[in-house]
Design an enzyme around this catalytic site. Structure first.
Site, PDB file in Angstrom:
ATOM      1  CE  LYS A 135      87.460 -17.821   5.121  1.00 17.50           C
ATOM      2  NZ  LYS A 135      86.846 -16.715   4.349  1.00 17.50           N
ATOM      3  CB  SER A 162      83.337 -16.509   5.648  1.00 23.07           C
ATOM      4  OG  SER A 162      84.281 -16.192   4.656  1.00 23.07           O
ATOM      5  CB  SER A 183      84.669 -13.142   3.774  1.00 20.53           C
ATOM      6  OG  SER A 183      83.334 -13.547   3.687  1.00 20.53           O
TER       7      SER A 183
END
Lengths: 60, 472
Positions: free
Chosen positions: B81, B156, B180
């Site tokens: 990420k 996210s 997330s």
């Protein structure tokens, strides 16, 4: 409430538009509704010092 | 159709690489091919580092062939990420403000994966500064759900979930401040683990709200999550919230047995206002675990009614603290969503924030008492199916607020720091459903074993989205 929020943000030198103030006010008011459950929480019994060290509640 | 190398799990690839039947370069090339085929439709990657990945793969290949095999992650291509630092690579946090930021050192988790021989294929899409749940990024584009590209993959860590679900990565890392890792894992039909707060170092992972943030794996199976966790867990002097703990061989705890396990169910909070199909799928899975020898106990937890307030006040206040200076000087460079969150976070008083921490302590005590009675808790990961991008979600055909509902079942475990894993437990209307398994602090092995057992009982829950096998 809208006026207080606008004044608070501008007092911190944070720009805010009228549409933002409306949206932020609605969200802030929804937070205040969540706070109504405080009646069942006996916060006086929670020692704030116990939580000052983040992650301190996670122990083996 | 024979299975391609990028379709395999870590557990399947590791012995093949160890025994030199498959080379890390072959696996990496298969993954990069898949990215080339699919990512223009799904937008999971912010940056693809193909050349570096191939170089790393050749080095891993040489090491393995020289007899220096490091372990199950050696030669495995992973993607990260884009709020987790890789030294000397642009790390954007999904933002304009950090759009050209190049960290000088890697996050501790990246260093640990490197030590284990992982190959890094790229940086993954996310909500701006990880402050969102739909991965509609105003600067790098919207990431799309591979089960239906009109729907959100969740956020996210949307890019992490999408790339893992579609075999564009063998496994990925994400971060979780309110849901997330677990939410996108659930929406995309894979496994997502949020470890105990303090077990995995956050050093080099850009903070959203530091006391709620966690780093963890998104994988195709529970066993793969165990392998990644074994690599990234452990005390880190660079992270002030890191906890001294015995390191554990999590994969050895995946016995596939739940005989004697006590499962706790809280109907009032975790089965309130849930899409009926999701509730049915989760309860059927609980019944399967019961038939396999577990017992179920209904539990009450009155403090859960305060979780939403405490989490939201803590999250917005800490996030606004992180971004306060930029909110004054570069307000126009934030996207609309995070800009509004940050302005909201300027409103709570010190008393509001500290009361939230007091509530947090009470909730923790409530969970500690609960885990004296049961071994794990089980809930749905989320109350509704992945919504259409830009539209309000539906619970039983009624529109609801995404902000109020999307992370409702996940946030108690950011607030308490307890470990929680989302595992696939079926499909509703062709969309995956996730079940959340929660345990006491540092009992990741236990919750992953329950997830692993469910996978063994129901292999039909592990599917790949049809788009994944697209041929060009």
């Amino acid at each position: 409430m809208k006026e207080i929020i606008e004044k608070t943000l501008k007092g911190k030198n944070i720009k805010v538009t009228q549409s933002e103030v409306a949206a932020i006010t609605a969200q802030w008011e929804s937070f205040q509704k969540l706070k109504s459950g405080f009646d069942i929480a006996n916060l006086d019994e929670s020692d704030i010092a116990l939580t000052h060290n983040l992650g301190s509640d996670c122990r083996e | 159709m024979s299975e391609k190398l990028n379709e395999k799990t870590i557990s399947e690839l590791a012995p093949l690489i160890k025994n030199k039947q498959v080379s890390p370069k072959e696996v990496t090339l298969a993954v990069l091919d898949q990215i080339g085929i699919l990512d223009n439709q799904l937008n999971a990657f912010i940056e693809i580092t193909a050349k570096k990945a191939i170089k790393q793969a050749k080095e891993a290949e040489a090491e393995v062939f020289a007899g220096n095999y490091r372990g199950p992650l050696h030669g495995i291509p992973m993607a990260i990420k884009d709020n987790i630092y890789i030294a000397n690579e642009v790390t954007t946090m999904g933002s304009k403000i950090h759009g050209k930021f190049i960290p000088k050192e890697s996050a501790t988790v990246v260093e640990k994966l490197k030590e284990n021989g992982v190959i890094f294929t790229g940086k993954l899409n996310l909500d701006e500064y990880a402050a969102g749940t739909t991965n509609e990024n105003p600067h790098y584009g919207t990431c799309r759900n591979p089960w239906d590209v009109e729907r959100t993959p969740g956020g996210s860590s949307g890019g992490s979930a999408v790339s893992t679900a579609t075999n564009m990565a063998i496994a990925t890392l994400g971060t979780d401040t309110g849901c997330s890792i677990r939410l996108p894992a659930s929406f995309c039909g894979i496994t997502g683990l949020k470890p105990t707060h303090g077990l995995v170092s956050k050093y080099g992972a850009f903070p959203l709200a530091w006391s709620l943030d966690h780093v963890g794996p998104l994988t195709k199976t529970a066993k793969d999550a165990a392998y990644v966790l074994e690599a990234i867990a452990g005390y880190d002097v660079k992270d002030p919230s890191s906890v001294f703990t015995t390191t554990t061989n999590y994969s050895d705890q995946l016995t596939g047995s739940v005989r004697g396990l006590r499962i706790g169910i809280n109907e009032d909070y975790f089965f309130n206002q849930v899409e009926i199909g999701i509730e049915e799928a989760v309860k059927k899975s609980i019944s399967s675990l019961e038939r396999a020898g577990a017992t179920v106990e209904i539990i009450k937890m009155p403090s859960l009614s305060l979780v939403d307030y405490a989490q939201k006040i803590t999250m917005i206040t800490e996030a606004s603290t992180v971004h306060h200076n930029n909110l004054i000087s570069r307000e126009q460079d934030f996207g609309n969503n995070i800009r509004q969150i940050l302005k909201l976070g300027e409103l709570p008083s010190a008393v509001d924030y500290l009361q939230a921490q007091q509530i947090r302590h009470q909730v923790n005590q409530d969970f500690n008492r609960t885990f004296e009675k049961v071994d794990v808790l089980i809930s749905p990961t989320n109350p509704f199916l992945p919504p259409i991008i830009g539209e309000k979600p539906l619970i039983n055909k009624t529109e609801v607020s995404i902000f109020e509902h999307i992370s409702r079942f996940a946030i108690p475990f950011n607030l308490t720091g307890l470990p929680a894993v989302s595992v696939p437990c079926g499909f509703v209307d062709g969309l995956p459903v996730g079940m959340q398994i929660i345990g006491p602090a540092f009992k990741e092995g236990r919750i992953l074993n329950v997830a692993h057992t469910l996978e063994q009982l129901h292999p039909e829950f592990k599917k790949v989205p049809p788009i994944t096998r697209q041929i060009v």
